[in-house]
Design an enzyme around this catalytic site. Structure first.
Site, PDB file in Angstrom:
ATOM      1  N   ASP A 132      -6.921   4.306  -4.395  1.00 33.98           N
ATOM      2  CA  ASP A 132      -7.607   4.134  -3.104  1.00 33.98           C
ATOM      3  C   ASP A 132      -8.278   5.497  -2.885  1.00 33.98           C
ATOM      4  O   ASP A 132      -8.457   6.254  -3.854  1.00 33.98           O
ATOM      5  CB  ASP A 132      -6.601   3.776  -2.004  1.00 33.98           C
ATOM      6  CG  ASP A 132      -7.285   3.224  -0.743  1.00 33.98           C
ATOM      7  OD1 ASP A 132      -7.626   2.045  -0.717  1.00 33.98           O
ATOM      8  OD2 ASP A 132      -7.499   4.004   0.218  1.00 33.98           O
ATOM      9  N   LYS A 152       0.860  -1.193   0.000  1.00 29.74           N
ATOM     10  CA  LYS A 152       0.000   0.000   0.000  1.00 29.74           C
ATOM     11  C   LYS A 152       0.886   1.229   0.000  1.00 29.74           C
ATOM     12  O   LYS A 152       2.030   1.175   0.432  1.00 29.74           O
ATOM     13  CB  LYS A 152      -0.877   0.012   1.261  1.00 29.74           C
ATOM     14  CG  LYS A 152      -2.129   0.834   1.120  1.00 29.74           C
ATOM     15  CD  LYS A 152      -3.261  -0.001   0.569  1.00 29.74           C
ATOM     16  CE  LYS A 152      -4.483   0.810   0.252  1.00 29.74           C
ATOM     17  NZ  LYS A 152      -5.628  -0.064  -0.069  1.00 29.74           N
TER      18      LYS A 152
HETATM   19  N1  GLU Z   1      -7.415   0.208  -2.815  1.00 25.06           N
HETATM   20  C1  GLU Z   1      -8.149  -0.975  -3.143  1.00 25.06           C
HETATM   21  C2  GLU Z   1      -8.198  -1.888  -1.937  1.00 25.06           C
HETATM   22  O1  GLU Z   1      -8.240  -1.426  -0.836  1.00 25.06           O
HETATM   23  C3  GLU Z   1      -7.681  -1.650  -4.413  1.00 25.06           C
HETATM   24  C4  GLU Z   1      -6.220  -1.891  -4.559  1.00 25.06           C
HETATM   25  C5  GLU Z   1      -5.784  -2.378  -5.930  1.00 25.06           C
HETATM   26  O2  GLU Z   1      -6.586  -2.435  -6.834  1.00 25.06           O
HETATM   27  O3  GLU Z   1      -4.589  -2.684  -6.053  1.00 25.06           O
HETATM   28  O4  GLU Z   1      -8.278  -3.083  -2.043  1.00 25.06           O
END
Ligand code: GLU
Length: 452
Positions: free
Chosen positions: A171, A131
């Protein structure tokens, strides 16, 4: 509390995580949530403790923190802090979104990255967990300012990412516009059109169909499975979501398509109650195109629509509650109100939106099914993994095909959670099912790959 063969108590490990990561309460909370149901699993698998799987899992493989200076439209210079945490790569390249929000800290990104490891494992796809984010506030910023910020951020991030290494996506605060700017700068610096380095791209240039809708649609597909498990469906039910961003809007869309009446949502201005059912076209125009607030919805909609300023939407009676806004947005009192008003299903669209106390209320209540985000909101990252597959093979799947695969994935995650819980004597326990199943898949891969 169980003891591993090396004599490490889970409570001791949590205390150690707290001491080694001071000032990161959300990360502590995420670790506690995952570890809580693992006692019996560790007893059955002493090899995990010998290999120090848990101790390795709670320590990110790598963390990069960097300065992002940028210039606003007035010529003023701003300095932001950005970061990217590669949490675990046992199952594939680090995979997870970037969050732009003024409150972002390393602790926030670590909690999200830790959650992502188990969520991604649950999808059954080849993605590790990571992340990133920055304490940049996109609110009120022009397209030019957002572009310059994204370019400045990528000027450092590019050396740490790649299709086989780390694949960021969106996100909160990061969607198609930002991914476009980030991708453009990556391409400019490296001279490579490496489509698989980011997901959530535009559908005309390497992005997967359904990626924009995937988290919200996937959430409702998951809720549909939860209802089906007790011979119910969404038709005729009232639904309340929180938030009014990407996840919420497409959760509303799918819930409406399946016959539900969505009577509430929220944004930073407050809680919107529309007893006749939300007008999604109007909501999308205001939130996605005009980037406006819910007060405008009330003005233009008329009828009985009202905005409770500064409130959460959890006082609005509903059968199904879908928290889709942000972490710890739904507390114990909110949970008690929902249960009192007859809510029988809560599925998380955001990451960790319910506090531990709220979850305890849902789990103690009779006839309430509760699903944690790492299971119910995994549709977004699943379609990101589909995007990586398409980029690697230079293929493009249709909307229908992708949506079909998303539905299958959500059904399988649901089954995995229920089966895993049942195998551990915990009927209907989505929390235990999700955490144990996610953990087992990662732990097996880590064990096979040795002490790295
Ligand atoms: N931010 C999204 C999550 O919390 C998606 C992340 C992504 O697609 O890599 O899962």
């Amino acid at each position: 509390m169980s003891t591993t063969s090396r004599g490490t108590d889970l409570d001791d490990l949590i205390a150690d995580v707290e001491a080694r990561n001071p000032g990161e309460p959300e990360f502590h909370q995420a670790v506690r949530d995952v570890l809580a149901p693992l006692g019996p699993v560790l007893e059955a698998h002493p090899e995990y403790s010998r290999a120090r799987i848990l101790e390795r899992l709670v320590e990110p493989e790598r963390q990069v923190i960097f300065r992002v200076p940028w210039v606003d439209d007035e010529g003023d210079v701003h300095v932001q802090r950005a970061m990217r945490v590669g949490f675990n790569s046992a199952l594939g390249p680090y995979k997870g979104g970037m969050r732009f929000h003024p409150a972002v800290t390393l602790g926030t990104i670590k909690f999200l990255g830790f959650e992502q490891v188990f969520k991604n494992a649950l999808t059954g796809l080849a993605i590790g967990g990571g992340k990133g984010g920055a304490d940049f506030d996109p609110k009120g910023r022009s397209d030019g300012e957002v572009m310059r910020f994204c370019q400045a951020l990528m000027s450092e991030l590019y050396r740490h990412i790649g299709p086989d290494q780390d694949v960021p996506a969106g996100d909160a605060g990061v969607a198609a516009r930002e991914i476009g700017f980030l991708f453009g700068q990556y391409k400019k610096i490296t001279g490579h059109y490496a489509a698989g380095v980011l997901t959530g791209k535009g559908t005309g240039w390497g992005g997967a169909q359904v990626r924009t809708e995937a988290t919200g649609y996937g959430l409702v597909y998951f809720a549909r499975e939860m209802l089906a498990a007790r011979y119910e469906d969404l038709d005729g039910r009232t639904v309340v979501v929180s938030g009014a961003g990407n996840v919420s809007l497409f959760a509303i869309e799918k819930a409406q398509e399946l016959g539900a009446t969505v009577v509430g949502c929220s944004d930073s201005s407050g809680a919107l109650h529309d007893p006749d059912g939300l007008d999604l076209d109007l909501l999308k125009t205001i939130k996605l195109e005009e980037r406006g607030g819910l007060g405008e919805y009330v003005e233009r909609r008329g009828g009985e629509a009202s905005l409770d300023e500064g409130a959460t939407p959890w006082g609005i009676p509903c059968d199904v509650a879908l928290p889709c806004a942000t972490q710890n947005e739904l507390d114990e009192k909110d949970a008690e109100r929902l249960v009192k008003n007859g809510t029988t299903l809560v599925a998380e669209g955001a990451n960790m939106p319910c506090t531990d106390e709220a979850i305890a209320v849902f789990r103690a209540a009779d006839g309430v099914a509760y699903a944690p985000g790492k299971a119910s909101n995994a549709g977004g990252v699943a379609v990101s993994a589909f995007e990586m597959q398409q980029n690697a093979s230079r293929a493009g799947w249709s909307f229908e095909n992708t949506d079909e695969r998303l539905q299958t994935t959500m059904r399988e995650i649901h089954e995995t959670c229920r089966r895993t819980a049942a195998e551990h004597g915990l009927q209907d326990d989505y929390v235990a099912g999700a955490n144990i199943a996610g953990f087992l898949r990662v732990a097996e891969a880590m064990l096979a790959q040795g002490v790295v």
